[in-house]
Scaffold this active site. Sequence first.
Site, mmCIF file in Angstrom:
data_model
loop_
_atom_site.group_PDB
_atom_site.id
_atom_site.type_symbol
_atom_site.label_atom_id
_atom_site.label_comp_id
_atom_site.label_asym_id
_atom_site.label_seq_id
_atom_site.Cartn_x
_atom_site.Cartn_y
_atom_site.Cartn_z
ATOM 1 N N ASP A 50 -12.886 -20.276 -39.830
ATOM 2 C CA ASP A 50 -11.450 -20.565 -39.725
ATOM 3 C C ASP A 50 -10.658 -19.257 -39.768
ATOM 4 O O ASP A 50 -10.522 -18.628 -40.814
ATOM 5 C CB ASP A 50 -11.000 -21.454 -40.887
ATOM 6 C CG ASP A 50 -9.526 -21.823 -40.757
ATOM 7 O OD1 ASP A 50 -9.236 -22.869 -40.138
ATOM 8 O OD2 ASP A 50 -8.666 -21.062 -41.246
ATOM 9 N N TYR A 55 -4.341 -13.302 -39.107
ATOM 10 C CA TYR A 55 -5.280 -12.691 -40.043
ATOM 11 C C TYR A 55 -5.774 -11.303 -39.593
ATOM 12 O O TYR A 55 -6.401 -10.601 -40.389
ATOM 13 C CB TYR A 55 -6.492 -13.601 -40.300
ATOM 14 C CG TYR A 55 -6.178 -14.991 -40.827
ATOM 15 C CD1 TYR A 55 -4.884 -15.335 -41.241
ATOM 16 C CD2 TYR A 55 -7.148 -15.972 -40.901
ATOM 17 C CE1 TYR A 55 -4.588 -16.611 -41.700
ATOM 18 C CE2 TYR A 55 -6.860 -17.251 -41.370
ATOM 19 C CZ TYR A 55 -5.572 -17.564 -41.754
ATOM 20 O OH TYR A 55 -5.290 -18.830 -42.203
ATOM 21 N N LYS A 80 -5.327 -20.175 -34.792
ATOM 22 C CA LYS A 80 -3.993 -20.775 -34.935
ATOM 23 C C LYS A 80 -2.955 -19.893 -34.238
ATOM 24 O O LYS A 80 -3.067 -18.657 -34.292
ATOM 25 C CB LYS A 80 -3.613 -20.894 -36.424
ATOM 26 C CG LYS A 80 -4.737 -21.430 -37.293
ATOM 27 C CD LYS A 80 -4.381 -21.541 -38.759
ATOM 28 C CE LYS A 80 -5.621 -21.836 -39.587
ATOM 29 N NZ LYS A 80 -6.383 -20.677 -40.026
ATOM 30 N N HIS A 113 0.201 -23.043 -36.493
ATOM 31 C CA HIS A 113 0.018 -22.519 -37.859
ATOM 32 C C HIS A 113 1.101 -23.040 -38.823
ATOM 33 O O HIS A 113 0.812 -23.395 -39.960
ATOM 34 C CB HIS A 113 0.018 -20.987 -37.804
ATOM 35 C CG HIS A 113 -0.727 -20.334 -38.922
ATOM 36 N ND1 HIS A 113 -1.416 -19.156 -38.771
ATOM 37 C CD2 HIS A 113 -0.892 -20.687 -40.219
ATOM 38 C CE1 HIS A 113 -1.978 -18.826 -39.940
ATOM 39 N NE2 HIS A 113 -1.666 -19.735 -40.826
HETATM 40 N N1 LIG Z 1 -3.074 -22.793 -42.388
HETATM 41 C C1 LIG Z 1 -2.574 -22.001 -43.318
HETATM 42 O O1 LIG Z 1 -1.358 -21.800 -43.410
HETATM 43 C C2 LIG Z 1 -3.503 -21.351 -44.295
HETATM 44 C C3 LIG Z 1 -2.979 -20.699 -45.409
HETATM 45 C C4 LIG Z 1 -3.863 -20.101 -46.292
HETATM 46 C C5 LIG Z 1 -5.229 -20.173 -46.060
HETATM 47 N N2 LIG Z 1 -5.712 -20.787 -44.943
HETATM 48 C C6 LIG Z 1 -7.164 -20.848 -44.662
HETATM 49 O O2 LIG Z 1 -7.823 -21.387 -45.824
HETATM 50 C C7 LIG Z 1 -8.824 -20.470 -46.245
HETATM 51 C C8 LIG Z 1 -9.051 -20.554 -47.728
HETATM 52 O O3 LIG Z 1 -7.839 -20.314 -48.447
HETATM 53 P P1 LIG Z 1 -7.569 -18.988 -49.294
HETATM 54 O O4 LIG Z 1 -8.376 -17.878 -48.733
HETATM 55 O O5 LIG Z 1 -6.108 -18.807 -49.350
HETATM 56 O O6 LIG Z 1 -8.015 -19.354 -50.759
HETATM 57 P P2 LIG Z 1 -9.242 -20.083 -51.489
HETATM 58 O O7 LIG Z 1 -10.359 -20.292 -50.559
HETATM 59 O O8 LIG Z 1 -8.669 -21.225 -52.235
HETATM 60 O O9 LIG Z 1 -9.632 -19.013 -52.588
HETATM 61 C C9 LIG Z 1 -10.156 -17.755 -52.261
HETATM 62 C C10 LIG Z 1 -10.167 -16.949 -53.542
HETATM 63 O O10 LIG Z 1 -11.079 -17.567 -54.459
HETATM 64 C C11 LIG Z 1 -12.095 -16.649 -54.823
HETATM 65 N N3 LIG Z 1 -13.387 -17.353 -54.822
HETATM 66 C C12 LIG Z 1 -14.027 -17.884 -53.768
HETATM 67 N N4 LIG Z 1 -15.172 -18.457 -54.146
HETATM 68 C C13 LIG Z 1 -15.284 -18.268 -55.474
HETATM 69 C C14 LIG Z 1 -16.266 -18.620 -56.433
HETATM 70 N N5 LIG Z 1 -17.364 -19.296 -56.074
HETATM 71 N N6 LIG Z 1 -16.047 -18.264 -57.720
HETATM 72 C C15 LIG Z 1 -14.928 -17.591 -58.087
HETATM 73 N N7 LIG Z 1 -13.953 -17.224 -57.224
HETATM 74 C C16 LIG Z 1 -14.141 -17.556 -55.929
HETATM 75 C C17 LIG Z 1 -12.089 -15.575 -53.762
HETATM 76 O O11 LIG Z 1 -12.480 -14.350 -54.335
HETATM 77 P P3 LIG Z 1 -13.254 -13.202 -53.504
HETATM 78 O O12 LIG Z 1 -12.625 -13.157 -52.142
HETATM 79 O O13 LIG Z 1 -13.021 -12.012 -54.326
HETATM 80 O O14 LIG Z 1 -14.706 -13.617 -53.440
HETATM 81 C C18 LIG Z 1 -10.621 -15.533 -53.338
HETATM 82 O O15 LIG Z 1 -9.868 -14.736 -54.231
HETATM 83 C C19 LIG Z 1 -8.269 -19.119 -45.762
HETATM 84 O O16 LIG Z 1 -9.226 -18.102 -45.821
HETATM 85 C C20 LIG Z 1 -7.789 -19.497 -44.401
HETATM 86 O O17 LIG Z 1 -8.872 -19.586 -43.499
HETATM 87 C C21 LIG Z 1 -4.863 -21.389 -44.061
#
Ligand SMILES: NC(=O)c1ccc[n+]([C@@H]2O[C@H](COP(=O)([O-])OP(=O)(O)OC[C@H]3O[C@@H](n4cnc5c(N)ncnc54)[C@H](OP(=O)(O)O)[C@@H]3O)[C@@H](O)[C@H]2O)c1
Length: 277
Positions: A50, A55, A80, A113
């Site tokens: 994704d 990004y 997106k 997006h």
């Molecule tokens: N459509 C939109 O507007 C939108 C907005 C935001 C995000 N997204 C998508 O959703 C995806 C996920 O969301 P996100 O990246 O914001 O946040 P997330 O997946 O909720 O959290 C990522 C964070 O959690 C930590 N983490 C991951 N696995 C872990 C584990 N097993 N134990 C402890 N900590 C852990 C990561 O640390 P490390 O990286 O240090 O490992 C990072 O800091 C994005 O990457 C993107 O593709 C879309």
Amino acid sequence: MSQPNPPVPYLPLADGAAIPQLGFGLYKVPAPDTVRLCLEAIDAGYRHLDTAALYGNEREVGEAVRSAPVPRDQLFLVSKVWKDDNGYDATLRAFDASMSRFGLESLDLYLIHWPMPSTDRYVDTWRALVRLQAEGRVGSIGVANFHAHHIERIFAETGVVPVVNQVELHPWLPQAELRAYDAARGIRTEAWSPLARGRILGEPVLERIAAAHGRTPAQIVLRWHLQLGNIVIPKASSPARIRENLQVFDFELRSDDLSAIASLETGERTGRDPDFD
Ligand SMILES: NC(=O)c1ccc[n+]([C@@H]2O[C@H](COP(=O)([O-])OP(=O)(O)OC[C@H]3O[C@@H](n4cnc5c(N)ncnc54)[C@H](OP(=O)(O)O)[C@@H]3O)[C@@H](O)[C@H]2O)c1
């Protein structure tokens, strides 16, 4: 190459396609790390990536897809159109720019997006996505950060319903009403920031449930998403976490676990409310 045991299930989409329920999120994955982390994820068993124009890593994601030891048709690639490019012609141009960065012929899912209601161009963006799908350049089309009333509007004006709505969703913000709306419209709800950017993982309730199941808090939250029927796309920066986040298909949360997690709801968002943009 390893596979989680059991492997990631595919969920059918209303347009006949199918999406791996758990994918790898690429927001804030720096471009220089992207090829390595995508290949690590694919090696671990992820088949769904994704990303987004925003990004800044589409070039590297495309390089990983092209060099992966898995055929292109077994990978599910999502991107997106960023809100600055909302509008019909701008979206078509943005799509071409994304595909030229990927170095690929087709995309599996393309999302709006953000609706960005203040510019009032998301219906025209949607019309552009409908055209891209009709031309076979993208398999499926969907939206992100849409409230029900944004979806009702694009349906009223185009007659086409998105197959996916990707929204902020985690135990602090479980989005029950929007999930029910999506389900009634045949739309799959996809959780972004499924771990609330990692901030929720210190909740004592999650630690307690994790200890009881011999799992980590992240695995508990991801399992909660899967049992709600969400598509989920956690981001992680280390091979160990990438693998940890995939080992969530071999256990089940009980109803008392689910009730305890429900008690965490606060309505707190890590991102913006889409209506105020
Ligand atoms: N459509 C939109 O507007 C939108 C907005 C935001 C995000 N997204 C998508 O959703 C995806 C996920 O969301 P996100 O990246 O914001 O946040 P997330 O997946 O909720 O959290 C990522 C964070 O959690 C930590 N983490 C991951 N696995 C872990 C584990 N097993 N134990 C402890 N900590 C852990 C990561 O640390 P490390 O990286 O240090 O490992 C990072 O800091 C994005 O990457 C993107 O593709 C879309």
